[in-house]
Design a protein around this motif. Structure first.
Motif, PDB file in Angstrom:
ATOM      1  N   ASN A 143       0.825  -1.209   0.000  1.00 32.63           N
ATOM      2  CA  ASN A 143       0.000   0.000   0.000  1.00 32.63           C
ATOM      3  C   ASN A 143       0.860   1.259   0.000  1.00 32.63           C
ATOM      4  N   THR A 144       1.928   1.218   0.793  1.00 25.98           N
ATOM      5  CA  THR A 144       2.825   2.384   0.856  1.00 25.98           C
ATOM      6  C   THR A 144       3.492   2.641  -0.486  1.00 25.98           C
ATOM      7  N   LYS A 145       3.950   1.583  -1.137  1.00 28.82           N
ATOM      8  CA  LYS A 145       4.669   1.744  -2.403  1.00 28.82           C
ATOM      9  C   LYS A 145       3.727   2.190  -3.524  1.00 28.82           C
ATOM     10  N   ALA A 164       4.385   5.460  -5.596  1.00 23.37           N
ATOM     11  CA  ALA A 164       4.424   5.435  -7.057  1.00 23.37           C
ATOM     12  C   ALA A 164       3.506   6.498  -7.635  1.00 23.37           C
ATOM     13  N   GLN A 165       2.352   6.669  -6.990  1.00 19.94           N
ATOM     14  CA  GLN A 165       1.421   7.704  -7.445  1.00 19.94           C
ATOM     15  C   GLN A 165       2.016   9.103  -7.293  1.00 19.94           C
ATOM     16  N   ASN A 166       2.924   9.227  -6.335  1.00 20.26           N
ATOM     17  CA  ASN A 166       3.576  10.519  -6.117  1.00 20.26           C
ATOM     18  C   ASN A 166       4.848  10.676  -6.948  1.00 20.26           C
ATOM     19  N   GLU A 208      13.480   1.925  -7.142  1.00 21.37           N
ATOM     20  CA  GLU A 208      13.468   1.773  -5.688  1.00 21.37           C
ATOM     21  C   GLU A 208      12.185   1.102  -5.218  1.00 21.37           C
ATOM     22  N   VAL A 209      11.057   1.460  -5.824  1.00 21.98           N
ATOM     23  CA  VAL A 209       9.783   0.829  -5.486  1.00 21.98           C
ATOM     24  C   VAL A 209       9.852  -0.667  -5.760  1.00 21.98           C
TER      25      VAL A 209
END
Length: 465
Positions: free
Chosen positions: A26-28, A32-34, A40-41
């Motif tokens: 969820n964090t990644k 990614a959206q940002n 790195e993701v």
């Protein structure tokens, strides 16, 4: 009246890792959206999945442990002496579990049931990790393999561990080599379309440790390569078995292997035409014609052509145009004329009479005289049979030179043979079959006393990667 309450089940490490994985995903996705860099993701998501896999492997490996006072192996009793933690290297990194150790009554021998039941290799590697590491160092140097594993993001063995592993595995292989090779031969199916089997051997110099000037100096000695190739009726190669040995007097180990391979092939398929191909080295033909079954003997055409070229250079001079013209003419005669070798001998003898002081010409004439019956190239090629030893020469390059002759390399017999054994199996398409047999060495059935149930250890830990 009965009172009861719900018992809360505590999450295990796998549950915790799975929850962490969901959080990471969820964090990644948000990162990614940002617009965070995708490399790195990708790296961090892979690491999260690897962590879950390590947790599950740890819990699974723990199930192979036995926690009872007494066990037996091959009819001998072993008593439990200690429970302790140990780290093993899996394909996704280190896992740490609690296991039991057992010892005989007289204390002469100890065993670890977990390692024997799970097939832990050399008391450290999981079977899959060991196989992957062996594959890597068969193709790459330990330094390169260690760098590759770090980049892949799973296990990260050290350069020294990767250097030691093939040597240890090779010792197990060499102790059982005859049985292993017999089993591999029995598993191998001769191609149905095969009509010819060709055997070849050759040598290649490799740098060996232990020079004659200073202890650290290197010297070059001849390693040996052999091939057994099957061809269809059109003369197209179907499959090749490759073999390599570190320097040895008269290539005895290689020759014994080739003898068994050839005999096995002909016993199973008596209809196969045996062709023996090699350069003009006397020792090669002492073996090929003197030890192996009867067949068609062929002097490698390209070696013969080199001797022919040398003969004309002796007669006319190395850079003389006449030497080049004559060589081109008579090379064609040697290859395509059914009486080619006799015409070569006749013409070179004529040149020797004109130039009696050119002693080197006599050597080349004798070369063709000694190999006269092995130079029937037109007839052999017309029958779609091989006239060159290109496969074994390519094997010398790809099996030996590309791995053992890099800049600064210097070998001992044990280390070099470890690489050649498993590299040859890989190039022969037999690595997977061989690994099944080799890894089985590390498996054993540990027996429990009657009416005893074994419980794996309750506590498990995992090393952070």
């Amino acid at each position: 009246m009965t009172l009861s309450h719900a018992i809360e089940q505590l999450p295990n490490d796998s549950d915790i890792a799975l929850n962490n994985l969901r959080t990471v995903i969820n964090t990644k996705i948000k990162q990614a959206q940002n617009g965070e860099a995708f490399d790195e993701v990708e790296k961090e998501i892979h690491a999260a999945f690897v962590e879950v896999e390590r947790m599950v492997l740890s819990e699974t490996l723990e199930q192979y442990d036995i926690n009872v006072p007494l066990v037996s192996l091959e009819g001998e009793d072993y008593r439990q002496v200690i429970r302790c933690e140990q780290t093993y290297l899996s394909a996704v990194g280190p896992v740490r579990v609690e296991r039991s150790l057992y010892r005989t009554k007289n204390g002469t021998h100890s065993i670890c049931p977990l390692e024997l039941r799970a097939g832990i290799v050399e008391s450290r590697w999981s079977p899959r990790a060991a196989k992957q590491a062996l594959l890597a160092v068969s193709q790459l140097t330990p330094y390169e393999a260690a760098h590759l594993f770090r980049e892949l993001g799973g296990m990260q063995p050290s350069k020294s561990s990767l250097d030691r592993l093939p040597k240890k595995l090779s010792r197990q292989w060499e102790e059982r080599r005859d049985a292993f090779e017999l089993s591999l031969r029995q598993q191998f199916d001769v191609p149905e379309e095969a009509v010819t089997v060709a055997v070849s051997l050759d040598g290649v110099l490799v740098p060996m440790q232990g020079g004659v000037v200073l202890p650290g100096d290197s010297r070059y000695e001849e390693a040996s390569c052999g091939t057994l190739s099957y061809y269809d009726k059109e003369g197209e190669p179907l499959v090749t078995r490759r073999y390599g040995c570190m320097p040895e007097h008269k290539k005895l180990t290689l020759k014994e292997f080739l003898r068994k391979e050839v005999n096995d092939a002909l016993n199973r398929r008596p209809d196969l035409q045996l062709v023996k191909v090699a350069d003009g080295a006397k020792d090669n033909w002492t073996f090929l014609d003197g030890v192996l079954p009867k067949g068609i003997s062929v002097l490698d055409f390209y070696h013969a052509a080199e001797h022919l070229k040398k003969a004309f250079e002796i007669a006319y001079g190395v850079k003389n145009l006449k030497a080049s013209i004559e060589f081109t003419k008579y090379r064609t005669i040697l290859r395509h004329d059914k009486d080619g070798v006799n015409k070569i001998i006749q013409h070179l003898s004529y040149l020797l009479k004109k130039n009696p002081r050119k002693e080197g010409l006599k050597t080349e004439i004798n070369y063709f005289k000694n190999n006269r019956q092995r130079c029937q190239y037109a007839e052999i090629a017309e029958a779609n049979l091989p006239i060159g030893s290109g496969i074994v020469e390519a094997t010398c390059k790809t099996l030996v030179s590309q791995r053992l002759k890099r800049s600064g390399m210097c070998w001992k017999d044990e280390g070099g043979q470890a690489i050649l054994t498993f590299r040859a199996l890989l190039q022969s398409g037999l690595f997977d079959c061989a690994w099944v047999k080799l890894s089985d060495v590390y498996h054993a059935q540990v027996q429990l006393p009657k009416n005893v149930i074994a419980f794996p250890g309750k506590h498990k830990k995992i090393v952070s990667g």
